[in-house]
Design an enzyme around this catalytic site. Structure first.
Site, PDB file in Angstrom:
ATOM      1  CG  ASN A  90      55.684 -28.264  -5.469  1.00  0.00           C
ATOM      2  OD1 ASN A  90      55.165 -29.249  -4.957  1.00  0.00           O
ATOM      3  ND2 ASN A  90      55.797 -28.128  -6.775  1.00  0.00           N
ATOM      4  NE  ARG A 106      52.387 -28.449  -6.851  1.00  0.00           N
ATOM      5  CZ  ARG A 106      52.555 -27.458  -7.698  1.00  0.00           C
ATOM      6  NH1 ARG A 106      52.431 -26.211  -7.308  1.00  0.00           N
ATOM      7  NH2 ARG A 106      52.865 -27.695  -8.947  1.00  0.00           N
TER       8      ARG A 106
END
Length: 92
Positions: A35, A17
């Site tokens: 996520n 990320r």
């Protein structure tokens, strides 16, 4: 034009990320990344077509330590994305 990405493989716990956020920012994209509880990563990014193609290609490789198995990419509505803002959202 916006792009919705679903990235599967070993993409959690490897800095995916944060790396995605940096790469999207370098390309001037707006949007978010998070996520998913199923172990995947999801992102929505908005920007010009060339930058979207570049981030999609990057997503297929990811950062060192990631092992991307699949990327599902679909066009979507940018909705309420704020121009010039990329963020990490909570897990969903």
């Amino acid at each position: 034009m916006a792009l919705h990405l679903r990235i599967a493989g070993r993409v959690q716990g490897v800095g995916y990320r944060a790396a995605f956020l940096r790469e999207a920012g370098k390309r001037g994209l707006s949007g978010w990344v998070r996520n998913r509880h199923d172990g995947s990563v999801e992102a929505v990014v908005d920007g010009d077509a060339g930058a979207l193609a570049q981030i999609e290609a990057w997503a297929r490789q990811g950062p060192a330590g990631a092992s991307v198995q699949q990327v599902l990419a679909t066009q979507c509505d940018a909705g309420s994305l704020r121009a010039g803002v990329m963020q990490i959202r909570p897990t969903a």
